[in-house]
Design a protein around this motif. Structure first.
Motif, short mmCIF file in Angstrom:
data_model
loop_
_atom_site.label_atom_id
_atom_site.label_comp_id
_atom_site.label_asym_id
_atom_site.label_seq_id
_atom_site.Cartn_x
_atom_site.Cartn_y
_atom_site.Cartn_z
N GLU A 158 0.82 -1.22 0.00
CA GLU A 158 0.00 0.00 0.00
C GLU A 158 0.85 1.26 0.00
O GLU A 158 0.50 2.27 -0.63
CB GLU A 158 -0.94 -0.01 1.20
N THR A 162 0.70 4.25 -2.77
CA THR A 162 0.48 5.65 -2.39
C THR A 162 1.57 6.55 -2.96
O THR A 162 1.29 7.67 -3.41
CB THR A 162 0.42 5.78 -0.86
N GLN A 165 0.91 6.94 -6.58
CA GLN A 165 -0.30 7.77 -6.65
C GLN A 165 0.07 9.25 -6.57
O GLN A 165 -0.40 10.07 -7.38
CB GLN A 165 -1.24 7.39 -5.52
N LYS A 166 0.90 9.59 -5.62
CA LYS A 166 1.31 11.00 -5.46
C LYS A 166 2.15 11.47 -6.64
O LYS A 166 2.06 12.64 -7.05
CB LYS A 166 2.08 11.17 -4.16
N SER A 169 -0.27 12.50 -9.71
CA SER A 169 -1.47 13.29 -9.42
C SER A 169 -1.32 14.70 -9.98
O SER A 169 -0.34 15.40 -9.69
CB SER A 169 -1.69 13.35 -7.90
N TYR A 176 -6.53 6.96 -7.59
CA TYR A 176 -6.94 6.36 -6.33
C TYR A 176 -6.06 5.13 -6.09
O TYR A 176 -5.76 4.39 -7.03
CB TYR A 176 -8.41 5.93 -6.37
N SER A 177 -5.68 4.86 -4.86
CA SER A 177 -4.85 3.70 -4.56
C SER A 177 -5.71 2.48 -4.28
O SER A 177 -6.88 2.59 -3.90
CB SER A 177 -3.93 3.98 -3.37
#
Length: 333
Positions: A158, A162, A165-166, A169, A176-177
């Protein structure tokens, strides 16, 4: 800011490279053809795959994969799924240790029936917690035009999901993770096949009721297969499931849907392939591997089976429609 390489300068690879640059990363885009890399560097455009789109001046393109991979923290791969294994063998030695390996591909490998993350793990000798999958309603041209869209970034780790994901963005691209890699990959692979079926129906002149029926029943067979493989059922109700399915089955920007339309109008596979100007409709090959995967698990996938029969020349489009409509009655649930 992180350093990233994107391997593959087609429409989606170039678009994701743009997203990464716009998100503040230092990005090198690898192109199979040196002349395309030169055009991107000189004109900040990729006219063959993203006509009319101006690319960020900070995006650097190269034909040298070793140079592209040097010192990067993220490697995103955007090439045709059936060519992943051969290409990755040539790149594996240059992949920086512990770099995040991001799959932008949607398919199931012919022969091995492996998902793209599994091929990456095998060829790159990488653990699952290092491999990330990006999937969702990701029509490249719309994203390159900075139209708002959402996507899913999935990894069994996870924290890594994340972090990626960052890294991708932006004001127009919202990730979305998720930790359900199996579900996200399967949704992306099977939706290409269902989009072919929708295109065939469209090409035959059928309307919205037919398309809605194919989409809904296509989602049902995707979820059945996913459940057998251990995916989270909720994934198929999200962006990597229903979201990707709706976009790919309805948009004229979808290569699979437009390829299917040509088949529905009576064109041969060869004629439809020639009309796509070399761009790959992944579902044409993935329908066979998805079907074999489902058969090995004793999962009923009638739409996938029918599409495979059309793509292999065993059925015409009209016969496919008749076959699906004449199946025995059963409960929806």
């Amino acid at each position: 800011m992180s350093r990233a390489a994107v391997l593959g300068a087609g429409s989606w690879g170039t678009t994701f490279a743009k997203v990464l640059v716009d998100a503040g990363n230092e990005v090198t885009l690898w192109s199979r053809r040196p002349e395309l890399a030169e055009v991107i560097n000189r004109e900040h455009r990729n006219p063959e795959y993203l006509p009319g789109i101006e690319l960020p001046a900070g995006l650097v393109a190269t034909h040298d994969a070793t140079a592209a991979l040097r010192g990067v923290e993220m490697v995103a791969i955007a090439i045709p799924s059936q060519s992943l294994r051969d290409n990755l063998r040539g790149w594996a030695a240059d992949l920086p240790p512990d770099s995040s390996l991001v799959s932008l591909m949607k398919g199931v490998e012919l022969g091995t029936l492996k998902r793209m993350s599994e091929v990456i793990a095998e060829v790159a000798d990488a653990p699952a917690d290092r491999i990330v999958v990006v999937s969702g309603p990701n029509l490249a041209l719309e994203i390159a035009q900075e139209q708002p869209t959402a996507t899913v970034v999935a990894c069994v780790d996870e924290a890594r999901a994340t972090a990626v994901q960052k890294s991708c963005s932006t004001g127009y691209f919202r990730p979305y993770s998720n930790t359900d890699v199996v579900g996200c990959e399967l949704g992306g692979a099977v939706k290409n096949v269902i989009a072919l079926a929708c295109g065939i129906a469209q090409g035959m002149g059928f309307g919205d009721n037919s398309l809605a029926s194919i989409i809904t029943r296509g989602l049902a067979e995707t979820a059945r297969l996913g459940e057998r493989l251990g995916a989270d059922p909720l994934t198929f109700a999200g962006l990597a499931g229903l979201g990707d399915l709706v976009a790919t089955c309805n948009s004229p920007l979808s290569r699979n849907r437009t390829f299917g339309e040509r088949l529905g109008r009576g064109e041969s596979i060869e004629q439809a392939q020639a009309a796509t100007h070399g761009q790959v409709a992944e579902g044409v090959k993935s329908c066979r591997s998805v079907l074999e995967l489902a058969q090995g698990l004793d999962v009923d996938v009638p739409i996938t089976a029918a599409v495979d029969a059309v793509c292999s020349g065993r059925l015409t489009s009209a016969q496919m429609a008749q076959l699906l409509m004449s199946r025995s009655m059963k409960s929806e649930s």
